[in-house]
Design a protein around this motif. Structure first.
Motif, PDB file in Angstrom:
ATOM      1  N   VAL A   1       0.866  -1.167   0.000  1.00 55.28           N
ATOM      2  CA  VAL A   1       0.000   0.000   0.000  1.00 55.28           C
ATOM      3  C   VAL A   1       0.911   1.228   0.000  1.00 55.28           C
ATOM      4  CG1 VAL A   1      -1.766   1.284   1.265  1.00 55.28           C
ATOM      5  CG2 VAL A   1      -1.788  -1.230   1.282  1.00 55.28           C
ATOM      6  N   PRO A   2       0.869   2.016  -1.083  1.00 54.25           N
ATOM      7  CA  PRO A   2       1.722   3.209  -1.139  1.00 54.25           C
ATOM      8  C   PRO A   2       1.545   4.085   0.093  1.00 54.25           C
ATOM      9  CG  PRO A   2       0.726   2.824  -3.271  1.00 54.25           C
ATOM     10  CD  PRO A   2       0.061   1.872  -2.301  1.00 54.25           C
ATOM     11  N   GLY A   3       2.672   4.481   0.670  1.00 55.81           N
ATOM     12  CA  GLY A   3       2.654   5.336   1.846  1.00 55.81           C
ATOM     13  C   GLY A   3       2.484   4.603   3.167  1.00 55.81           C
ATOM     14  N   ASP A   4       2.242   3.315   3.131  1.00 55.27           N
ATOM     15  CA  ASP A   4       2.030   2.529   4.353  1.00 55.27           C
ATOM     16  C   ASP A   4       3.286   1.714   4.645  1.00 55.27           C
ATOM     17  OD1 ASP A   4       1.259   0.867   6.416  1.00 55.27           O
ATOM     18  OD2 ASP A   4      -0.486   0.034   5.370  1.00 55.27           O
ATOM     19  N   GLN A   5       4.103   2.217   5.565  1.00 54.91           N
ATOM     20  CA  GLN A   5       5.371   1.563   5.875  1.00 54.91           C
ATOM     21  C   GLN A   5       5.187   0.143   6.409  1.00 54.91           C
ATOM     22  OE1 GLN A   5       8.538   2.287   5.169  1.00 54.91           O
ATOM     23  NE2 GLN A   5       7.651   3.939   3.981  1.00 54.91           N
ATOM     24  N   ALA A   6       4.094  -0.092   7.121  1.00 50.85           N
ATOM     25  CA  ALA A   6       3.851  -1.444   7.646  1.00 50.85           C
ATOM     26  C   ALA A   6       3.645  -2.429   6.499  1.00 50.85           C
ATOM     27  CB  ALA A   6       2.644  -1.445   8.577  1.00 50.85           C
ATOM     28  N   SER A   7       2.925  -2.009   5.464  1.00 54.89           N
ATOM     29  CA  SER A   7       2.716  -2.932   4.336  1.00 54.89           C
ATOM     30  C   SER A   7       4.005  -3.127   3.549  1.00 54.89           C
ATOM     31  CB  SER A   7       1.586  -2.452   3.420  1.00 54.89           C
ATOM     32  OG  SER A   7       2.003  -1.421   2.553  1.00 54.89           O
ATOM     33  N   VAL A   8       4.812  -2.083   3.453  1.00 56.58           N
ATOM     34  CA  VAL A   8       6.111  -2.199   2.775  1.00 56.58           C
ATOM     35  C   VAL A   8       6.996  -3.191   3.520  1.00 56.58           C
ATOM     36  CG1 VAL A   8       8.243  -0.949   2.184  1.00 56.58           C
ATOM     37  CG2 VAL A   8       6.004   0.103   1.727  1.00 56.58           C
ATOM     38  N   GLN A   9       7.079  -3.035   4.832  1.00 58.61           N
ATOM     39  CA  GLN A   9       7.924  -3.935   5.628  1.00 58.61           C
ATOM     40  C   GLN A   9       7.410  -5.366   5.564  1.00 58.61           C
ATOM     41  OE1 GLN A   9      10.891  -3.151   6.908  1.00 58.61           O
ATOM     42  NE2 GLN A   9      11.100  -5.310   7.384  1.00 58.61           N
ATOM     43  N   ALA A  10       6.087  -5.543   5.616  1.00 58.32           N
ATOM     44  CA  ALA A  10       5.507  -6.890   5.537  1.00 58.32           C
ATOM     45  C   ALA A  10       5.821  -7.526   4.182  1.00 58.32           C
ATOM     46  CB  ALA A  10       3.999  -6.835   5.762  1.00 58.32           C
ATOM     47  N   ALA A  11       5.743  -6.743   3.116  1.00 59.68           N
ATOM     48  CA  ALA A  11       6.039  -7.264   1.778  1.00 59.68           C
ATOM     49  C   ALA A  11       7.504  -7.667   1.665  1.00 59.68           C
ATOM     50  CB  ALA A  11       5.685  -6.224   0.716  1.00 59.68           C
ATOM     51  N   ILE A  12       8.388  -6.865   2.228  1.00 58.10           N
ATOM     52  CA  ILE A  12       9.819  -7.189   2.205  1.00 58.10           C
ATOM     53  C   ILE A  12      10.059  -8.500   2.951  1.00 58.10           C
ATOM     54  CG2 ILE A  12      12.093  -6.496   3.084  1.00 58.10           C
ATOM     55  CD1 ILE A  12      11.228  -3.556   2.445  1.00 58.10           C
ATOM     56  N   GLU A  13       9.453  -8.631   4.118  1.00 61.69           N
ATOM     57  CA  GLU A  13       9.617  -9.856   4.899  1.00 61.69           C
ATOM     58  C   GLU A  13       9.068 -11.067   4.157  1.00 61.69           C
ATOM     59  OE1 GLU A  13       7.908  -9.050   8.748  1.00 61.69           O
ATOM     60  OE2 GLU A  13       9.393  -7.485   9.156  1.00 61.69           O
ATOM     61  N   GLN A  14       7.936 -10.907   3.487  1.00 63.80           N
ATOM     62  CA  GLN A  14       7.341 -12.017   2.736  1.00 63.80           C
ATOM     63  C   GLN A  14       8.238 -12.447   1.580  1.00 63.80           C
ATOM     64  OE1 GLN A  14       3.615 -10.229   1.625  1.00 63.80           O
ATOM     65  NE2 GLN A  14       2.488 -11.275   3.251  1.00 63.80           N
TER      66      GLN A  14
ATOM     67  N   GLU B   1      14.491  -3.117  -2.820  1.00 65.83           N
ATOM     68  CA  GLU B   1      14.474  -1.802  -3.472  1.00 65.83           C
ATOM     69  C   GLU B   1      13.194  -1.614  -4.282  1.00 65.83           C
ATOM     70  OE1 GLU B   1      18.100  -1.494  -5.715  1.00 65.83           O
ATOM     71  OE2 GLU B   1      19.330  -1.564  -3.903  1.00 65.83           O
ATOM     72  N   HIS B   2      12.786  -2.643  -4.992  1.00 70.07           N
ATOM     73  CA  HIS B   2      11.567  -2.566  -5.802  1.00 70.07           C
ATOM     74  C   HIS B   2      10.334  -2.340  -4.917  1.00 70.07           C
ATOM     75  CE1 HIS B   2       8.851  -3.241  -9.125  1.00 70.07           C
ATOM     76  NE2 HIS B   2       8.217  -4.149  -8.403  1.00 70.07           N
ATOM     77  N   ILE B   3      10.254  -3.045  -3.819  1.00 77.06           N
ATOM     78  CA  ILE B   3       9.110  -2.904  -2.914  1.00 77.06           C
ATOM     79  C   ILE B   3       9.098  -1.513  -2.283  1.00 77.06           C
ATOM     80  CG2 ILE B   3       8.135  -3.711  -0.718  1.00 77.06           C
ATOM     81  CD1 ILE B   3       9.062  -6.572  -1.638  1.00 77.06           C
ATOM     82  N   ILE B   4      10.257  -1.029  -1.873  1.00 75.23           N
ATOM     83  CA  ILE B   4      10.328   0.321  -1.288  1.00 75.23           C
ATOM     84  C   ILE B   4       9.882   1.356  -2.313  1.00 75.23           C
ATOM     85  CG2 ILE B   4      11.936   2.103  -0.473  1.00 75.23           C
ATOM     86  CD1 ILE B   4      13.463  -0.222   0.949  1.00 75.23           C
ATOM     87  N   GLU B   5      10.292   1.183  -3.558  1.00 75.61           N
ATOM     88  CA  GLU B   5       9.880   2.090  -4.621  1.00 75.61           C
ATOM     89  C   GLU B   5       8.358   2.045  -4.807  1.00 75.61           C
ATOM     90  OE1 GLU B   5      10.491   2.276  -9.381  1.00 75.61           O
ATOM     91  OE2 GLU B   5      12.320   2.099  -8.176  1.00 75.61           O
ATOM     92  N   ARG B   6       7.809   0.837  -4.813  1.00 72.93           N
ATOM     93  CA  ARG B   6       6.346   0.695  -4.927  1.00 72.93           C
ATOM     94  C   ARG B   6       5.636   1.378  -3.763  1.00 72.93           C
ATOM     95  NH1 ARG B   6       5.030  -5.448  -5.629  1.00 72.93           N
ATOM     96  NH2 ARG B   6       2.984  -4.669  -5.034  1.00 72.93           N
TER      97      ARG B   6
END
Length: 86
Positions: free
Chosen positions: A32-45, A76-81
């Motif tokens: 979810v753009p702007g949602d750091q929790a979703s970014v971190q969860a995606a990276i972990e996944q 990097e790709h997930i952080i960009e997303r």
């Protein structure tokens, strides 16, 4: 010397199998753009999925650096997303 060569060949074959297992889509993840929790969860996944696929080849000197690079690329790709605007 042959024993060393056999080990080297085995490492190369294992590396080939590991790289084959990392081809294509690794795992679907939501960001979810702007949602750091979703970014971190995606990276972990994605990192867990990469680790799972590469687990049988852990410790292989050809595979470990590639796994690390894959994780960094996807991170990097997930952080960009996560920075993209809706």
């Amino acid at each position: 010397m042959i024993k060393g060569l056999d080990g080297f060949v085995r490492q190369l074959k294992d590396a080939s199998r590991a790289f084959e297992s990392l081809k294509g889509e690794i795992a679907p993840v939501s960001v979810v753009p702007g949602d750091q929790a979703s970014v971190q969860a995606a990276i972990e996944q994605i990192e867990a999925a990469i680790d799972q696929r590469a687990a049988p080849y852990r410790g292989n000197p050809f595979v470990d650096p590639v796994v690390k690079a894959f994780k960094e690329k996807y991170r990097e790709h997930i952080i960009e997303r996560g920075r993209e605007q809706e």
